[in-house]
Design a protein around this motif. Sequence first.
Motif, PDB file in Angstrom:
ATOM      1  N   UNK A 131      42.835  39.003  35.992  1.00 59.08           N
ATOM      2  CA  UNK A 131      41.606  39.440  36.634  1.00 59.08           C
ATOM      3  C   UNK A 131      41.760  39.446  38.142  1.00 59.08           C
ATOM      4  N   UNK A 132      42.436  38.417  38.678  1.00 58.09           N
ATOM      5  CA  UNK A 132      42.645  38.392  40.118  1.00 58.09           C
ATOM      6  C   UNK A 132      43.569  39.512  40.547  1.00 58.09           C
ATOM      7  N   UNK A 133      44.581  39.775  39.760  1.00 59.62           N
ATOM      8  CA  UNK A 133      45.478  40.881  40.085  1.00 59.62           C
ATOM      9  C   UNK A 133      44.694  42.175  40.138  1.00 59.62           C
ATOM     10  N   UNK A 149      43.118  27.696  32.617  1.00 56.72           N
ATOM     11  CA  UNK A 149      41.912  26.887  32.745  1.00 56.72           C
ATOM     12  C   UNK A 149      41.252  27.055  34.104  1.00 56.72           C
ATOM     13  N   UNK A 150      39.991  26.600  34.171  1.00 55.59           N
ATOM     14  CA  UNK A 150      39.277  26.548  35.444  1.00 55.59           C
ATOM     15  C   UNK A 150      40.166  25.844  36.462  1.00 55.59           C
ATOM     16  N   UNK A 151      40.167  26.346  37.673  1.00 55.10           N
ATOM     17  CA  UNK A 151      40.973  25.740  38.732  1.00 55.10           C
ATOM     18  C   UNK A 151      42.211  26.535  39.069  1.00 55.10           C
ATOM     19  N   UNK A 152      42.531  27.558  38.268  1.00 55.20           N
ATOM     20  CA  UNK A 152      43.660  28.425  38.610  1.00 55.20           C
ATOM     21  C   UNK A 152      43.313  29.170  39.900  1.00 55.20           C
ATOM     22  N   UNK A 153      44.313  29.371  40.730  1.00 55.11           N
ATOM     23  CA  UNK A 153      44.090  30.027  42.018  1.00 55.11           C
ATOM     24  C   UNK A 153      45.113  31.130  42.233  1.00 55.11           C
ATOM     25  N   UNK A 154      44.826  31.949  43.215  1.00 56.11           N
ATOM     26  CA  UNK A 154      45.781  32.973  43.636  1.00 56.11           C
ATOM     27  C   UNK A 154      45.776  33.017  45.154  1.00 56.11           C
ATOM     28  N   UNK A 174      40.474  32.031  40.749  1.00 55.61           N
ATOM     29  CA  UNK A 174      40.609  33.153  39.818  1.00 55.61           C
ATOM     30  C   UNK A 174      39.409  33.263  38.884  1.00 55.61           C
ATOM     31  N   UNK A 175      38.931  32.144  38.348  1.00 53.56           N
ATOM     32  CA  UNK A 175      37.790  32.180  37.423  1.00 53.56           C
ATOM     33  C   UNK A 175      36.529  32.646  38.129  1.00 53.56           C
ATOM     34  N   UNK A 176      36.325  32.157  39.348  1.00 59.11           N
ATOM     35  CA  UNK A 176      35.141  32.558  40.107  1.00 59.11           C
ATOM     36  C   UNK A 176      35.178  34.056  40.410  1.00 59.11           C
ATOM     37  N   UNK A 177      36.337  34.570  40.775  1.00 57.55           N
ATOM     38  CA  UNK A 177      36.469  36.003  41.053  1.00 57.55           C
ATOM     39  C   UNK A 177      36.179  36.821  39.796  1.00 57.55           C
ATOM     40  N   UNK A 178      36.623  36.330  38.644  1.00 57.94           N
ATOM     41  CA  UNK A 178      36.342  37.023  37.379  1.00 57.94           C
ATOM     42  C   UNK A 178      34.841  37.053  37.120  1.00 57.94           C
ATOM     43  N   UNK A 179      34.176  35.932  37.363  1.00 55.96           N
ATOM     44  CA  UNK A 179      32.717  35.890  37.175  1.00 55.96           C
ATOM     45  C   UNK A 179      32.020  36.835  38.153  1.00 55.96           C
ATOM     46  N   UNK A 180      32.447  36.821  39.406  1.00 55.25           N
ATOM     47  CA  UNK A 180      31.840  37.687  40.422  1.00 55.25           C
ATOM     48  C   UNK A 180      31.996  39.169  40.088  1.00 55.25           C
ATOM     49  N   UNK A 181      33.107  39.510  39.422  1.00 55.64           N
ATOM     50  CA  UNK A 181      33.387  40.904  39.073  1.00 55.64           C
ATOM     51  C   UNK A 181      32.797  41.283  37.714  1.00 55.64           C
ATOM     52  N   UNK A 182      32.083  40.341  37.076  1.00 55.00           N
ATOM     53  CA  UNK A 182      31.551  40.578  35.732  1.00 55.00           C
ATOM     54  C   UNK A 182      32.646  41.036  34.775  1.00 55.00           C
TER      55      UNK A 182
END
Length: 162
Positions: free
Chosen positions: A6-8, A67-72, A90-98
């Motif tokens: 998702x971050x990619x 898991x939660x806490x992965x970063x890029x 990464x998880x937050x960005x996925x949530x922000x992007x729906x």
Amino acid sequence: MSRLTTLLLFCALLLGAYAATSGWEYVDCGDPSYPVQLDSIEISPDPPLPGHDLTVTVKALVTDVIEEGATADVTVKLGRIKLLQKKFDVCQEARNANATVSCPVEPGPYEIVQTVALPKEIPKAKFMVLVRGLTVDEKDLVCLDIKIDFMKSISALFTSPF
């Protein structure tokens, strides 16, 4: 899909992506031990055009739970000049992007399709986006280098397929 995938996608959405013949290309600089194995990244239109919508499709295989806490760590360069260097959750960005995938991400194949509007103010220049993903345990998750040549993208506006 994985947080990293998702971050990619998020990074590809920031600036497009880069395939040598069309103005963009990417290199999966990871190795087979990384939890995210990229299969492909495709964009439309190809090449990306400033001021237009960009649809990015990322296909990847996740081999370990993410898991939660992965970063890029993302670095955007224009030549040797760093325009952006930032660590993303990464998880937050996925949530922000729906995104259709949320954390934790279980092992398996994933495909994510996302469309964003590219700003028309993107300069006619060549960019490099470096993405280094890390698990919550600070182990390698994914490695991706994206080259974007918006000088080629601009010329595509004046090229007719007819």
